[in-house]
Design an enzyme around this catalytic site. Structure first.
Site, PDB file in Angstrom:
ATOM      1  N   MET A 241     -43.069  13.389 -21.959  1.00 47.64           N
ATOM      2  CA  MET A 241     -41.736  13.524 -21.355  1.00 47.64           C
ATOM      3  C   MET A 241     -41.557  12.416 -20.316  1.00 47.64           C
ATOM      4  SD  MET A 241     -40.874  17.561 -21.322  1.00 47.64           S
ATOM      5  CE  MET A 241     -41.753  18.035 -19.858  1.00 47.64           C
TER       6      MET A 241
ATOM      7  N   LEU B 190     -44.996   8.729 -16.694  1.00 40.56           N
ATOM      8  CA  LEU B 190     -46.346   8.510 -17.217  1.00 40.56           C
ATOM      9  C   LEU B 190     -47.343   8.242 -16.099  1.00 40.56           C
ATOM     10  CD1 LEU B 190     -45.526   6.241 -20.300  1.00 40.56           C
ATOM     11  CD2 LEU B 190     -45.644   8.739 -20.172  1.00 40.56           C
TER      12      LEU B 190
ATOM     13  N   HIS C 196     -51.698  10.007 -19.367  1.00 40.95           N
ATOM     14  CA  HIS C 196     -50.965   9.604 -20.576  1.00 40.95           C
ATOM     15  C   HIS C 196     -51.535   8.297 -21.126  1.00 40.95           C
ATOM     16  CE1 HIS C 196     -47.594  11.891 -18.463  1.00 40.95           C
ATOM     17  NE2 HIS C 196     -47.645  12.490 -19.641  1.00 40.95           N
TER      18      HIS C 196
ATOM     19  N   GLN D 104     -37.498  23.399 -23.636  1.00 41.84           N
ATOM     20  CA  GLN D 104     -38.722  24.037 -23.145  1.00 41.84           C
ATOM     21  C   GLN D 104     -38.635  24.401 -21.664  1.00 41.84           C
ATOM     22  OE1 GLN D 104     -41.026  20.392 -24.325  1.00 41.84           O
ATOM     23  NE2 GLN D 104     -42.220  20.827 -22.506  1.00 41.84           N
TER      24      GLN D 104
ATOM     25  N   GLY E 146     -52.978  16.077 -24.283  1.00 45.85           N
ATOM     26  CA  GLY E 146     -53.987  16.322 -23.250  1.00 45.85           C
ATOM     27  C   GLY E 146     -54.446  17.774 -23.266  1.00 45.85           C
ATOM     28  N   GLU E 147     -55.711  17.979 -22.921  1.00 41.02           N
ATOM     29  CA  GLU E 147     -56.233  19.355 -22.846  1.00 41.02           C
ATOM     30  C   GLU E 147     -55.705  20.098 -21.627  1.00 41.02           C
ATOM     31  OE1 GLU E 147     -60.496  19.159 -22.916  1.00 41.02           O
ATOM     32  OE2 GLU E 147     -60.563  19.327 -25.104  1.00 41.02           O
TER      33      GLU E 147
ATOM     34  N   MET F  40     -54.433  15.315 -13.344  1.00 40.98           N
ATOM     35  CA  MET F  40     -53.237  14.472 -13.300  1.00 40.98           C
ATOM     36  C   MET F  40     -52.094  15.180 -14.013  1.00 40.98           C
ATOM     37  SD  MET F  40     -54.572  10.627 -13.774  1.00 40.98           S
ATOM     38  CE  MET F  40     -55.877  10.030 -12.703  1.00 40.98           C
ATOM     39  N   SER F  41     -50.934  15.114 -13.394  1.00 44.70           N
ATOM     40  CA  SER F  41     -49.750  15.763 -13.960  1.00 44.70           C
ATOM     41  C   SER F  41     -48.517  15.063 -13.407  1.00 44.70           C
ATOM     42  CB  SER F  41     -49.730  17.239 -13.549  1.00 44.70           C
ATOM     43  OG  SER F  41     -48.433  17.774 -13.729  1.00 44.70           O
TER      44      SER F  41
ATOM     45  N   ARG G  91     -45.947  16.450 -12.570  1.00 47.95           N
ATOM     46  CA  ARG G  91     -45.353  17.300 -11.531  1.00 47.95           C
ATOM     47  C   ARG G  91     -46.083  17.179 -10.197  1.00 47.95           C
ATOM     48  NH1 ARG G  91     -44.141  20.932 -16.194  1.00 47.95           N
ATOM     49  NH2 ARG G  91     -41.878  21.231 -16.171  1.00 47.95           N
TER      50      ARG G  91
HETATM   51  O1  PAF Z   1     -46.739  18.077 -22.726  1.00 43.64           O
HETATM   52  C1  PAF Z   1     -45.609  17.556 -22.735  1.00 43.64           C
HETATM   53  O2  PAF Z   1     -45.346  16.557 -22.066  1.00 43.64           O
HETATM   54  C2  PAF Z   1     -44.493  18.209 -23.527  1.00 43.64           C
HETATM   55  O3  PAF Z   1     -44.629  19.581 -23.561  1.00 43.64           O
HETATM   56  C3  PAF Z   1     -44.381  17.629 -24.959  1.00 43.64           C
HETATM   57  C4  PAF Z   1     -45.634  17.905 -25.775  1.00 43.64           C
HETATM   58  C5  PAF Z   1     -44.139  16.125 -24.900  1.00 43.64           C
HETATM   59  C6  PAF Z   1     -43.203  18.273 -25.699  1.00 43.64           C
HETATM   60  O4  PAF Z   1     -41.999  18.043 -25.041  1.00 43.64           O
END
Ligand code: PAF
Length: 284
Positions: A35, A38, A42, A66, A153-154, A190-191, A193
């Site tokens: 999304m 990055l 990523h 989502q 990612g896990e 890492m995220s 958010r």
């Molecule tokens: O993990 C994410 O960034 C999202 O859930 C994904 C897999 C790109 C789907 O929108």
């Protein structure tokens, strides 16, 4: 020598044209769905994808389906310029960047319904809309790009299980590969958010990883599962986080476990720190 920026496709015809070029001479293609916003996690997926396939496509699409209306769709970080700079540096071949109208054309009325790992009573308990939205968009990304492999990612462990199951169940012909979570030096996963965290919250956030490590250690030393989890949960709440769950599950099936014998075990946690919801997990 400066790297060449990846091609960018924003419409389905443009994607098809670019994919024909990439697939010339039977090249294998990887997809890294994102999304945007990055970070190094990523980019590590892109690098893993480059080792496994000839060409790497990265999708950047903040998927509205989502997010619940109460969640952060509007505020979700959008960092297009820096994303492209990172992907150029990493040597990605193509960025698939549809807008919402391309992904969900007027009258859109079809969704993928998820069961099994999507109803494991973890993220789905707190975000009941989430896996339907993820499965639908990932199913569409897979049919749009038709990659040989896709990399996730896990950190979103349940999501990894859901998309793996979905790809198999509806014969999408994509091998889903999970990759180890990348962490900051203090252990925070890492995220995208993490940018929401204030300086104080950022200093507190690694408690999640510490609590999981402590709990894993106790479990390996033979401690009772419920007692070890209660200890970890207490560490997290004492640091001021509001816990959604801290659980041990079978890492293959996500089934609930009573003892190490029900393993291999995975510890999974979700908690709110201020307004930011963090999730993480580790193997025991
Ligand atoms: O993990 C994410 O960034 C999202 O859930 C994904 C897999 C790109 C789907 O929108």
């Amino acid at each position: 020598m400066p790297r060449r920026a990846p091609q960018i496709a924003r419409t389905l015809p443009a994607l098809r044209r670019s994919m024909e070029g990439l697939r010339a001479r039977k090249a294998t293609v990887a997809l890294v769905p994102t999304m945007g916003a990055l970070h190094d996690g990523h980019i590590s997926l892109v690098r893993l994808a480059q080792r496994r396939c000839d060409k790497v496509v990265v999708s950047i699409f903040v998927n509205p389906t989502q997010f619940a209306p109460t969640e952060d769709f509007g505020a979700y970080p959008r960092t297009w310029k820096s994303d492209i700079a990172k992907l150029t540096e990493a040597g990605a071949d193509l960025v698939w960047n549809p807008d919402a109208k391309v992904m969900y054309p007027d009258g859109f009325a079809t969704r993928i319904v998820t069961e099994g790992p999507a109803t494991a009573d973890l993220e789905d308990r707190f975000r009941p809309h989430f896996f339907g939205g993820v499965a639908t968009v990932v199913g569409k990304l897979f049919t749009q790009v038709r990659p040989d492999m896709a990399f996730f990612g896990e950190k979103d462990f349940q999501q990894l299980k859901v998309v793996t199951r979905m790809a198999r169940d509806i014969d999408l012909g994509v091998k889903v590969v999970g990759a180890t979570t990348l962490r900051e030096r203090d252990g925070l996963a890492m995220s995208s958010r993490n940018v929401y965290l204030s300086a104080d919250e950022r200093a507190t956030a690694p408690v999640l990883y510490r609590a999981m490590k402590e709990t894993a250690k106790r479990l390996k030393a033979g401690d009772d599962v419920a007692a070890a989890l209660a200890g970890g949960a207490a560490t997290i709440t004492a640091a001021g986080l509001a816990l959604d769950y801290f659980e041990a599950r079978n890492s293959e099936t996500l089934a609930k476990v009573k003892s190490m014998k029900d393993g291999p075990l995975r510890l999974l946690v979700a908690a709110k720190l201020g307004k930011t919801r963090l999730i993480d997990n580790i193997a025991v």
